[in-house]
Design a protein around this motif. Structure first.
Motif, PDB file in Angstrom:
ATOM      1  N   ARG A  30       0.834  -1.202   0.000  1.00  0.00           N
ATOM      2  CA  ARG A  30       0.000   0.000   0.000  1.00  0.00           C
ATOM      3  C   ARG A  30       0.870   1.255   0.000  1.00  0.00           C
ATOM      4  NH1 ARG A  30      -4.699   1.770  -1.674  1.00  0.00           N
ATOM      5  NH2 ARG A  30      -5.491   3.436  -0.379  1.00  0.00           N
ATOM      6  N   ILE A  31       1.918   1.253   0.798  1.00  0.00           N
ATOM      7  CA  ILE A  31       2.851   2.387   0.843  1.00  0.00           C
ATOM      8  C   ILE A  31       3.494   2.592  -0.528  1.00  0.00           C
ATOM      9  CG2 ILE A  31       5.064   3.169   1.790  1.00  0.00           C
ATOM     10  CD1 ILE A  31       4.147   1.865   4.467  1.00  0.00           C
ATOM     11  N   ASP A  32       3.886   1.494  -1.183  1.00  0.00           N
ATOM     12  CA  ASP A  32       4.492   1.582  -2.508  1.00  0.00           C
ATOM     13  C   ASP A  32       3.523   2.215  -3.507  1.00  0.00           C
ATOM     14  OD1 ASP A  32       6.611   1.042  -4.437  1.00  0.00           O
ATOM     15  OD2 ASP A  32       5.241  -0.483  -5.247  1.00  0.00           O
ATOM     16  N   LYS A  33       2.259   1.799  -3.482  1.00  0.00           N
ATOM     17  CA  LYS A  33       1.243   2.374  -4.379  1.00  0.00           C
ATOM     18  C   LYS A  33       1.064   3.869  -4.100  1.00  0.00           C
ATOM     19  CE  LYS A  33      -0.135  -1.281  -6.645  1.00  0.00           C
ATOM     20  NZ  LYS A  33       0.104  -1.423  -8.067  1.00  0.00           N
ATOM     21  N   LEU A  34       1.083   4.242  -2.829  1.00  0.00           N
ATOM     22  CA  LEU A  34       0.944   5.652  -2.482  1.00  0.00           C
ATOM     23  C   LEU A  34       2.125   6.477  -2.999  1.00  0.00           C
ATOM     24  CD1 LEU A  34      -0.476   5.335   1.144  1.00  0.00           C
ATOM     25  CD2 LEU A  34      -1.699   6.098  -0.902  1.00  0.00           C
ATOM     26  N   TYR A  35       3.341   5.924  -2.898  1.00  0.00           N
ATOM     27  CA  TYR A  35       4.509   6.621  -3.432  1.00  0.00           C
ATOM     28  C   TYR A  35       4.419   6.772  -4.949  1.00  0.00           C
ATOM     29  CZ  TYR A  35       7.379   7.129   0.737  1.00  0.00           C
ATOM     30  OH  TYR A  35       7.872   7.536   1.951  1.00  0.00           O
ATOM     31  N   GLU A  36       3.923   5.745  -5.642  1.00  0.00           N
ATOM     32  CA  GLU A  36       3.745   5.837  -7.092  1.00  0.00           C
ATOM     33  C   GLU A  36       2.754   6.946  -7.441  1.00  0.00           C
ATOM     34  OE1 GLU A  36       2.570   2.089  -8.749  1.00  0.00           O
ATOM     35  OE2 GLU A  36       4.381   1.076  -8.056  1.00  0.00           O
ATOM     36  N   THR A  37       1.654   6.990  -6.717  1.00  0.00           N
ATOM     37  CA  THR A  37       0.640   8.021  -6.950  1.00  0.00           C
ATOM     38  C   THR A  37       1.203   9.407  -6.683  1.00  0.00           C
ATOM     39  OG1 THR A  37      -1.096   6.456  -6.344  1.00  0.00           O
ATOM     40  CG2 THR A  37      -1.678   8.782  -6.322  1.00  0.00           C
ATOM     41  N   LEU A  38       1.971   9.540  -5.620  1.00  0.00           N
ATOM     42  CA  LEU A  38       2.585  10.815  -5.277  1.00  0.00           C
ATOM     43  C   LEU A  38       3.565  11.259  -6.359  1.00  0.00           C
ATOM     44  CD1 LEU A  38       2.970  13.070  -3.183  1.00  0.00           C
ATOM     45  CD2 LEU A  38       4.747  11.655  -2.139  1.00  0.00           C
ATOM     46  N   ALA A  39       4.365  10.325  -6.872  1.00  0.00           N
ATOM     47  CA  ALA A  39       5.329  10.659  -7.926  1.00  0.00           C
ATOM     48  C   ALA A  39       4.611  11.137  -9.189  1.00  0.00           C
ATOM     49  CB  ALA A  39       6.207   9.451  -8.238  1.00  0.00           C
ATOM     50  N   LEU A  40       3.524  10.475  -9.544  1.00  0.00           N
ATOM     51  CA  LEU A  40       2.754  10.901 -10.718  1.00  0.00           C
ATOM     52  C   LEU A  40       2.141  12.284 -10.502  1.00  0.00           C
ATOM     53  CD1 LEU A  40       0.941   7.586 -11.717  1.00  0.00           C
ATOM     54  CD2 LEU A  40       2.761   8.746 -12.972  1.00  0.00           C
ATOM     55  N   ALA A  41       1.625  12.507  -9.315  1.00  0.00           N
ATOM     56  CA  ALA A  41       1.023  13.808  -9.011  1.00  0.00           C
ATOM     57  C   ALA A  41       2.069  14.912  -9.063  1.00  0.00           C
ATOM     58  CB  ALA A  41       0.355  13.767  -7.638  1.00  0.00           C
ATOM     59  N   ASN A  42       3.261  14.647  -8.539  1.00  0.00           N
ATOM     60  CA  ASN A  42       4.331  15.650  -8.572  1.00  0.00           C
ATOM     61  C   ASN A  42       4.777  15.936  -9.998  1.00  0.00           C
ATOM     62  OD1 ASN A  42       4.408  16.152  -5.839  1.00  0.00           O
ATOM     63  ND2 ASN A  42       5.983  14.635  -5.434  1.00  0.00           N
ATOM     64  N   ALA A  43       4.872  14.897 -10.826  1.00  0.00           N
ATOM     65  CA  ALA A  43       5.263  15.095 -12.224  1.00  0.00           C
ATOM     66  C   ALA A  43       4.213  15.925 -12.948  1.00  0.00           C
ATOM     67  CB  ALA A  43       5.449  13.750 -12.912  1.00  0.00           C
ATOM     68  N   ARG A  45       2.108  18.031 -11.566  1.00  0.00           N
ATOM     69  CA  ARG A  45       2.151  19.383 -11.011  1.00  0.00           C
ATOM     70  C   ARG A  45       3.302  20.174 -11.607  1.00  0.00           C
ATOM     71  NH1 ARG A  45       5.054  21.718  -7.313  1.00  0.00           N
ATOM     72  NH2 ARG A  45       5.955  19.792  -6.565  1.00  0.00           N
ATOM     73  N   THR A  46       4.450  19.526 -11.778  1.00  0.00           N
ATOM     74  CA  THR A  46       5.611  20.193 -12.359  1.00  0.00           C
ATOM     75  C   THR A  46       5.331  20.597 -13.805  1.00  0.00           C
ATOM     76  OG1 THR A  46       7.090  18.935 -10.920  1.00  0.00           O
ATOM     77  CG2 THR A  46       8.072  19.933 -12.872  1.00  0.00           C
ATOM     78  N   ALA A  47       4.696  19.716 -14.563  1.00  0.00           N
ATOM     79  CA  ALA A  47       4.359  20.033 -15.956  1.00  0.00           C
ATOM     80  C   ALA A  47       3.380  21.199 -16.012  1.00  0.00           C
ATOM     81  CB  ALA A  47       3.779  18.804 -16.646  1.00  0.00           C
ATOM     82  N   GLU A  48       2.382  21.186 -15.148  1.00  0.00           N
ATOM     83  CA  GLU A  48       1.402  22.274 -15.133  1.00  0.00           C
ATOM     84  C   GLU A  48       2.055  23.584 -14.705  1.00  0.00           C
ATOM     85  OE1 GLU A  48      -1.700  22.140 -16.334  1.00  0.00           O
ATOM     86  OE2 GLU A  48      -1.206  20.093 -16.891  1.00  0.00           O
ATOM     87  N   GLN A  49       2.970  23.533 -13.752  1.00  0.00           N
ATOM     88  CA  GLN A  49       3.655  24.750 -13.308  1.00  0.00           C
ATOM     89  C   GLN A  49       4.501  25.327 -14.428  1.00  0.00           C
ATOM     90  OE1 GLN A  49       3.133  26.316 -10.289  1.00  0.00           O
ATOM     91  NE2 GLN A  49       4.189  27.954 -11.339  1.00  0.00           N
ATOM     92  N   THR A  50       5.114  24.459 -15.245  1.00  0.00           N
ATOM     93  CA  THR A  50       5.896  24.919 -16.388  1.00  0.00           C
ATOM     94  C   THR A  50       5.000  25.656 -17.377  1.00  0.00           C
ATOM     95  OG1 THR A  50       7.441  23.081 -16.125  1.00  0.00           O
ATOM     96  CG2 THR A  50       7.410  24.159 -18.268  1.00  0.00           C
ATOM     97  N   LYS A  51       3.807  25.127 -17.626  1.00  0.00           N
ATOM     98  CA  LYS A  51       2.856  25.791 -18.516  1.00  0.00           C
ATOM     99  C   LYS A  51       2.429  27.142 -17.932  1.00  0.00           C
ATOM    100  CE  LYS A  51       0.801  21.535 -20.303  1.00  0.00           C
ATOM    101  NZ  LYS A  51      -0.435  20.730 -20.331  1.00  0.00           N
ATOM    102  N   ILE A  52       2.160  27.168 -16.640  1.00  0.00           N
ATOM    103  CA  ILE A  52       1.742  28.416 -15.986  1.00  0.00           C
ATOM    104  C   ILE A  52       2.843  29.460 -16.084  1.00  0.00           C
ATOM    105  CG2 ILE A  52       1.243  29.462 -13.732  1.00  0.00           C
ATOM    106  CD1 ILE A  52      -0.287  26.845 -13.079  1.00  0.00           C
ATOM    107  N   ASP A  53       4.092  29.045 -15.860  1.00  0.00           N
ATOM    108  CA  ASP A  53       5.212  29.982 -15.947  1.00  0.00           C
ATOM    109  C   ASP A  53       5.331  30.568 -17.350  1.00  0.00           C
ATOM    110  OD1 ASP A  53       5.752  29.477 -13.291  1.00  0.00           O
ATOM    111  OD2 ASP A  53       7.418  28.090 -13.705  1.00  0.00           O
ATOM    112  N   ALA A  54       5.157  29.738 -18.380  1.00  0.00           N
ATOM    113  CA  ALA A  54       5.230  30.212 -19.765  1.00  0.00           C
ATOM    114  C   ALA A  54       4.097  31.197 -20.055  1.00  0.00           C
ATOM    115  CB  ALA A  54       5.185  29.038 -20.734  1.00  0.00           C
ATOM    116  N   LEU A  55       2.899  30.885 -19.569  1.00  0.00           N
ATOM    117  CA  LEU A  55       1.773  31.792 -19.780  1.00  0.00           C
ATOM    118  C   LEU A  55       1.970  33.123 -19.053  1.00  0.00           C
ATOM    119  CD1 LEU A  55      -1.218  29.294 -19.541  1.00  0.00           C
ATOM    120  CD2 LEU A  55      -0.456  30.532 -21.574  1.00  0.00           C
TER     121      LEU A  55
END
Length: 91
Positions: A30-43, A45-55
């Motif tokens: 369960r902890i491993d699945k949560l870490y996977e979900t967190l990593a995807l969410a962070n990735a 978020r980073t992509a969206e922040q890059t778009k926001i910065d460009a805009l």
């Protein structure tokens, strides 16, 4: 092996349906699945922040252009419009 919900693991352990080793194993999965979900969410978020910065950069550029045009209009209020006819020259 499927990952059980944490409440189900705790309930099964409390009712002696699974051993401590099994409970730990399921918890680690369960902890491993949560870490996977967190990593995807962070990735994401980073992509969206890059778009926001460009805009934001684009908005600042556009605002600077508007400010420049406004300043020019205020200093040159009688500029001829691009399609306006040219004034006649006295002959």
């Amino acid at each position: 092996m499927a990952t059980y919900e944490h409440k189900q693991v705790l309930a099964d352990y409390a009712n002696s349906r699974i051993t401590p080793e099994m409970a730990i194993g399921h918890s680690l999965q369960r902890i491993d699945k949560l870490y996977e979900t967190l990593a995807l969410a962070n990735a994401s978020r980073t992509a969206e922040q890059t778009k926001i910065d460009a805009l934001e950069k684009h908005v600042h550029t556009l605002q600077a252009t508007v400010d420049n045009l406004t300043a020019r209009k205020e200093t040159e209020p009688y500029m001829r419009k691009p399609n306006a006819p040219r004034p006649l020259r006295p002959e």
